[in-house]
Scaffold this active site. Structure first.
Site, mmCIF file in Angstrom:
data_model
loop_
_atom_site.group_PDB
_atom_site.id
_atom_site.type_symbol
_atom_site.label_atom_id
_atom_site.label_comp_id
_atom_site.label_asym_id
_atom_site.label_seq_id
_atom_site.Cartn_x
_atom_site.Cartn_y
_atom_site.Cartn_z
ATOM 1 N N GLU A 138 13.677 -38.999 -23.213
ATOM 2 C CA GLU A 138 14.503 -39.172 -24.403
ATOM 3 C C GLU A 138 13.655 -39.954 -25.403
ATOM 4 O O GLU A 138 13.867 -41.136 -25.625
ATOM 5 C CB GLU A 138 15.804 -39.900 -24.042
ATOM 6 N N GLU A 160 9.010 -40.214 -32.760
ATOM 7 C CA GLU A 160 8.618 -41.081 -31.644
ATOM 8 C C GLU A 160 7.459 -40.501 -30.838
ATOM 9 O O GLU A 160 7.152 -40.982 -29.755
ATOM 10 C CB GLU A 160 9.810 -41.342 -30.730
#
EC number: 2.1.1.-
Length: 729
Positions: free
Chosen positions: A188, A197
């Protein structure tokens, strides 16, 4: 791939040791060292009230003095773990995907929730305990989170089958860190834009070096979507040229022909667009853009061209984007970050407000692109390893393109956050600053003005109001770029370049160069880089004013004259739910993380929830329950001499449930209190601070009711943080 972040309360912490950008509220740098006994992180701590930095050491042990409490309190981990829809979707997908013992790799493990789900799935629902042939490798690069995860795994009896490694995934090596390639990837590592990210580089390295061929993955796929919208609220955050053309102050931050000098970054900005739904006009249907499969190696770059038909006439001010996760290979388990006006029948569970994932906004240039109903526009979308970019064109012509500067300005492009652009285009805000500056300059023949913050408006206003004024600027955040910018726009704003000076030598040398010569010391106050901080961190103005006391003439004027910390009791059910203390998360005990992650609610005695910065208007359902009240006042006409404190008993005007206190700064610009600039909840482009209560309190207007008192203390002379406490009786 290294990610950057900083924590803004009470200091700014900087480190290179994390996979997650959006969970840690900003960006940055650090150094690591290791030894046989421990891993240590040198993390940069920055004081926003002074701008000074120092390195602190985080040890990979639990010796006295090495506690990580507070480092994670301002992150979004707690909000993410309170997202029951997300947690349930991952649990169902993991249980469906991992049906037998295998090797599972968890990238960016956080508290270890997904790793523990994987272990439980391999054990089988009927097996209460015992050995499993399966193994989970969990990598987490940020040391404070690694320390917390160890405690969570121990509490849940999960240490035996989870190999926790304090490294980035691209630092792992098969044969040394892990025995073999993994059969399943769970991860995640997603932000609101999806890619920020480091999803693509992480997947590339994992498929190249860490995973078997044709691995199973959770999630299975992610798809991005976008939609064309018209919105005056959003347009104000980008189109300063047209906003200030409607003002009468004569100052131009974006002079005609010099538009390329000033603007916002070409990127997507995360935002809760549901909060401005009434100001949004949909100009197209949703359009599918990119699809990223987790189960195969992604490409670093991609491009897509699509023609979008307008469903109604209007001006395209922005492109709103979101993503949908398909968590299982069969396509039965989904999670979406779409705005609420999009059909969400495919989503699992009741949709709650959450802050860790939002929608994204891409601003179209200038005043937008005008389209007619049925007209098609050409959208070019491209993605890099970390961003998704858009370019919108009308097929006939590029009528929205801005004029390029005829002057040689090199590569200068001064960028500000969209909210700051909107504030600078606000005619009421500008008029307030203009009148306050005009009043401060009255009676001064050849005033020497010192701007000690990063204001762009005040230097121009001081130069415009008095053609005999001379302006010095410290521009601590914008620095040399500010000097180049003012030089480039001097002619357009009718002042000679020799009337403005960027002081390069710093505050320490200013007193030597201009002893007792400054007639007007001013600031908005605004410091570049503190936009995501707490409102009172702009009290750096008072700190700087104190340090520069010796440069002020006997009759010098300080503007603003006073700062006032204001507050209001609020009904904040959505924000409360996202920050409340954890207990059982999908069958795993997380109660021990509450203090470290800054939870509110059932905290141990002596522990309190932190103040956090939020746009109150974007915090889901909200309601004011009390009159606005003053907590503390700060007199900028005088130097800082000691601690400040304040106490107030809240007067409620509406019944309801009080979840917390909204806090903000009002800036009183003059001694007569004739001009006050507020940054409160009604000002939607300003962030406020939120202090959530220990537990929600039911209040009544008539009859017996709980009473809430607020106490605050701050000692700027010792660089202490603002301490807010409350009592309930």
């Amino acid at each position: 791939m290294s990610s950057l972040f900083s924590l803004l309360l009470p200091k700014t912490f900087i480190s290179f040791r994390c996979h997650s950008v959006t969970r840690l509220r900003s960006s940055v740098a650090a150094r690591t060292m290791s030894s046989q006994s421990s891993q240590r992180v040198f993390q940069l701590r920055q004081d926003p009230l002074t701008g000074n930095s120092e390195w602190i050491i985080i040890e990979d042990n639990d010796q006295p003095g090495t506690s990580t409490d507070g480092l994670l309190a301002t992150t979004s981990y707690l909000d993410m773990l309170n997202d029951s829809r997300r947690n349930r979707a991952y649990r169902l997908a993991i249980e469906k995907t991992i049906t037998e013992p295998c090797h599972v790799l968890d990238i960016g493990a956080g508290t270890g929730l997904l790793s523990m789900m994987a272990v439980r799935a391999m054990r089988g629902e009927e097996e209460e305990s015992g050995d499993s042939k399966g193994m989970v490798t969990a990598c987490e690069s940020y040391l404070p989170m690694v320390k917390l995860m160890r405690k969570v795994l121990h509490k849940n009896g999960m240490t035996k089958n989870i190999n926790l490694i304090n490294k980035r995934s691209d630092e792992l090596k098969v044969g040394s860190d892990i025995a073999s390639r993994a059969d399943v990837l769970v991860s995640e590592i997603l932000d609101s834009e999806l890619l920020g990210e480091g999803l693509i580089p992480s997947l590339q390295h994992a498929h190249d070096m860490l995973l078997v061929d044709n691995p199973k993955t959770v999630p299975y796929r992610a798809t991005t979507y976008c939609q064309l919208v018209e919105s005056r609220f959003l347009c104000n955050m980008n189109d300063l040229r047209n906003s200030e053309a409607k003002t009468s102050d004569g100052v131009r931050l974006v002079p005609p022909g010099l538009e390329s000098l000033f603007g916002i970054k070409s990127q997507q900005y995360s935002m809760h667009v549901d909060a401005i739904e009434k100001d949004i006009k949909l100009l197209s249907e949703p359009v599918k853009i990119f699809e990223f499969d987790f189960w195969k190696r992604p490409e670093s770059n991609g491009e897509l061209d699509v023609h979008i038909e307008a469903i109604t006439a209007g001006s395209v001010h922005a492109i709103i984007s979101w993503w949908v996760l398909q968590l299982d290979s069969e396509g039965t388990i989904f999670y979406s970050t779409a705005p609420r006006w999009i059909d969400s029948n495919f989503e699992i569970g009741v949709r709650d407000w959450c802050d860790h994932w939002k929608q994204c906004v891409w601003f179209t240039p200038g005043a937008g692109v005008s389209i007619s109903k049925g007209e098609k526009v050409h959208l070019h979308a491209a993605h890099t390893c970390t961003n998704i970019l858009y370019n919108l064109k009308k097929t006939q012509s590029l009528t929205h393109e801005t004029t390029h500067s005829p002057l040689s300005t090199g590569d200068l492009h001064l960028t500000l956050p969209p909210e700051r652009v909107a504030i600078y285009g606000d005619s009421i805000y500008r008029q307030s600053l203009f009148e306050a500056t005009r009043k401060a300059l009255q009676g001064k023949s050849y005033p020497q003005c010192l701007v000690i913050d990063d204001s762009l408006l005040l230097p121009l206003m001081a130069l415009h109001i008095s053609n005999r004024s001379r302006v010095l600027s410290l521009s601590p955040g914008l620095q040399e770029n500010a000097a180049r910018y003012f030089e480039a726009i001097a002619d357009s704003n009718d002042f000679s370049k020799d009337r403005f000076e960027y002081f390069r030598e710093g505050k320490a040398n200013l007193a030597k160069a201009y002893p007792s010569k400054i007639d007007l010391l001013i600031g908005e106050p605004y410091y570049s880089g503190l936009e995501n901080g707490l409102p009172w961190q702009n009290l750096r103005f008072w700190k700087d004013r104190t340090l520069l006391d010796s440069v002020l003439s006997e009759d010098a004027v300080v503007m603003p004259y006073k700062g006032v910390l204001r507050g209001c009791a609020m009904y904040l059910p959505d924000l409360w739910k996202s920050r409340c203390c954890l207990g059982n998360v999908e069958g795993f005990d997380h109660a021990l993380v509450n203090t470290t992650l800054g939870g509110c609610g059932d905290l141990p005695s002596g522990k309190d929830s932190p103040c956090l910065p939020f746009f109150i208007g974007q915090c889901g359902e909200t309601k004011k329950l009390s009159k606005e009240f003053t907590v503390m006042e700060f007199d900028f006409s005088k130097r800082i001499t000691g601690p400040c404190s304040g106490e107030v008993q809240i007067e409620f005007i509406k019944p309801g449930v009080c979840h917390g206190i909204a806090l903000w700064m009002d800036w009183v610009m003059d001694e007569e209190n004739s001009t006050v600039i507020s940054t409160g909840p009604d000002e939607k482009y300003w962030k406020q601070g939120v202090k959530l209560l220990g537990k929600p309190v039911t209040v009544r207007v008539k009859g017996p009711s709980s009473s809430i008192g607020i106490q605050a203390s701050l000692d700027l002379s010792s660089n202490s943080e603002l301490i807010i406490t409350h009592t309930i009786s």
